[in-house]
Structure formats: structure tokens, C-alpha cells
Design an enzyme around this catalytic site. Sequence first.
Site, short mmCIF file in Angstrom:
data_model
loop_
_atom_site.label_atom_id
_atom_site.label_comp_id
_atom_site.label_asym_id
_atom_site.label_seq_id
_atom_site.Cartn_x
_atom_site.Cartn_y
_atom_site.Cartn_z
N ASP A 15 2.29 -4.80 6.48
CA ASP A 15 2.59 -4.40 5.10
C ASP A 15 1.33 -4.35 4.24
O ASP A 15 0.39 -5.11 4.47
CB ASP A 15 3.62 -5.37 4.49
CG ASP A 15 4.27 -4.80 3.24
OD1 ASP A 15 4.25 -3.57 3.05
OD2 ASP A 15 4.81 -5.60 2.45
N GLY A 16 1.34 -3.46 3.25
CA GLY A 16 0.25 -3.40 2.27
C GLY A 16 -0.61 -2.14 2.35
O GLY A 16 -1.59 -2.03 1.62
N TRP A 20 -3.30 -0.84 -0.56
CA TRP A 20 -4.70 -0.72 -0.12
C TRP A 20 -5.25 0.65 -0.54
O TRP A 20 -6.37 0.75 -1.05
CB TRP A 20 -4.76 -0.90 1.39
CG TRP A 20 -6.13 -0.93 1.99
CD1 TRP A 20 -6.91 -2.03 2.18
CD2 TRP A 20 -6.87 0.19 2.52
NE1 TRP A 20 -8.10 -1.67 2.78
CE2 TRP A 20 -8.10 -0.32 3.00
CE3 TRP A 20 -6.62 1.56 2.63
CZ2 TRP A 20 -9.07 0.49 3.58
CZ3 TRP A 20 -7.58 2.36 3.20
CH2 TRP A 20 -8.80 1.83 3.67
N HIS A 32 -1.93 4.38 5.29
CA HIS A 32 -1.21 4.32 6.57
C HIS A 32 -2.16 4.63 7.73
O HIS A 32 -2.08 4.03 8.80
CB HIS A 32 -0.03 5.29 6.58
CG HIS A 32 1.06 4.89 5.62
ND1 HIS A 32 1.53 3.61 5.51
CD2 HIS A 32 1.76 5.62 4.71
CE1 HIS A 32 2.48 3.55 4.59
NE2 HIS A 32 2.64 4.77 4.08
N GLU A 62 15.45 0.74 6.23
CA GLU A 62 15.41 0.93 4.76
C GLU A 62 14.28 1.89 4.37
O GLU A 62 14.44 2.67 3.43
CB GLU A 62 15.23 -0.41 4.05
CG GLU A 62 16.47 -1.31 4.09
CD GLU A 62 16.76 -1.91 5.46
OE1 GLU A 62 15.82 -2.04 6.28
OE2 GLU A 62 17.93 -2.23 5.72
N ASN A 63 13.14 1.83 5.08
CA ASN A 63 12.06 2.79 4.79
C ASN A 63 12.57 4.21 4.98
O ASN A 63 12.31 5.10 4.15
CB ASN A 63 10.85 2.59 5.72
CG ASN A 63 10.09 1.29 5.51
OD1 ASN A 63 9.54 0.74 6.47
ND2 ASN A 63 10.04 0.79 4.29
#
Length: 229
Positions: A15-16, A20, A32, A62-63
Amino acid sequence: MVAGNLPQHVGIIMDGNGRWAKRRHKPRAFGHNAGMEAMINIVKRARELEIHYITVYALSTENLKNRPREELDELFNLLRKYFGNHVKELHKNGAKVRVIGDLEPLPADVKQLLEDGEKNSPPNGEFTLTFAINYGGRDEIARAAELLRAEGIEITEDTLSKKLYTNGLPDPDLIIRTGGEVRLSNFLLWQSAYAELYFTPVLFPDFTPAEFDKAVKEFSHRTRRFGGI
Ligand code: IPE
Ligand code: IPE
Ligand code: MG
């Protein structure tokens, strides 16, 4: 080097990436892409440490439901890139590739690439890299229960485990989440019953092999009691 108890199976909630990229005033896809590079380096490091299983959370149920179409398309492009190139190299190096999750709603060519990645894996690979794609722990458990019901099989921990996407994989010993959130977001809910959890604020593209070593080192100092004394 990391001494002491090593995890056999590490799950990673990557995650993140979006944050970023945002910090660099770049589109989320840039994050990504950097995340994929970070993942490739972590997998190399895991193999050096002789960790046998890595499972990466690449796309949650959910994504798929809640992210904009353009971002999902970018993520599919990354999967095309990874499964079109890197996976062959993994196979050559004796690694098996596995995909867990519901692949039905994915673009047909992506689904095909993922399935080929699994199918072309060496049968006796000593390392397994599992991608959780359109994966949700709740979806997985509900499906497993429905399969047992349809087949008239009694529901026990053992029969249900065998109907999960992860059948045949050992439970994760360590789950790492980067990006600062302290939650599982539907990742390996059943399998993580006794996993050690490690949360770090480091955003996934900055999660270097040295950061991975820190997590493994912390794991080696944990006491796992499994309900005992
Ligand atoms: C994780 O990074 C990757 C996926 C969920 C595909 P995010 O895209 O969630 O990044 P943040 O959390 O917005 O920074
Ligand atoms: C979890 O990250 C899913 C993946 C890393 C693939 P999210 O960014 O989707 O999680 P939430 O929405 O913050 O819980
Ligand atoms: Mg996120």
C-alpha cells in the site's frame, strides 16, 4: 543478514503507491509502476533469505469495485507487463507462480496471462510467488462455504480450508503492510488467524530489501504461542 527464526510464508499488503506518486506530483500510475519495481526487488531478497512463499496483495475485490476505470486499466497494463515478461524469468529460476482471487471479471487477455503464468510454473519449484488479484477474504470464505454446501460436504475448518483459493499454501507467518494504515483490508482473513503483523509507514515504492529485512528481523524476535503458555 537476518539471523534467527525465519518466516516460511510472508504476505505483503503493498500500500501507498498513490501517495508516493502524489508527493512527486505524478499520476498514480507512476506510483504503481514504482511499486512493481519494489516488489521485484523484495521477491529477490526473499529468495536470498530462503523464504519459500511470498503472497502479494495486488488488487482487492473492493479496489475493482471502487477505483476509477482509468486507474484499473493502468493496473491491468502493469499485470500485462509483469506477466508478459518477468514471470518467464521467475519460471526459469525455479519459482512457481500462483494467482488467488476471482479472475472472471478481469479483461480476458489479462485473465489468460495470469492463468498461463500459473500453468507454466515449474512443478517442483522451491519458491512460490502468489498474486492476490480481485481477491477478498470474505468472498473467498463465502465461496468455499457455498462449494461445500453444493457438494453436500460437512463444513469443518479442514474441509473449508481446502476450498479456499490458497489450498495447498501454508498459512502466512508474517503479514507486512506498508503505507501507514493499520488494517488488513480483506487480505487473507482466514489464513492470518495466527500471523504476526508488521505495519510500517514506508510507502510501498520505498519499501527496499533493507526495509523487508527489518520486518523479517522483527518477526524473528516475536514469541508465537498459538494459544499455549
Ligand atoms: C496500493 O496502493 C496498490 C493498490 C491498491 C492497487 P494505493 O493505490 O492504495 O496507494 P495509496 O494508498 O492511495 O497511497
Ligand atoms: C489494500 O489497499 C489493497 C491492496 C494493497 C491491493 P487499499 O489502499 O485498497 O486499502 P484501503 O482502502 O486503504 O483499506
Ligand atoms: Mg491504499
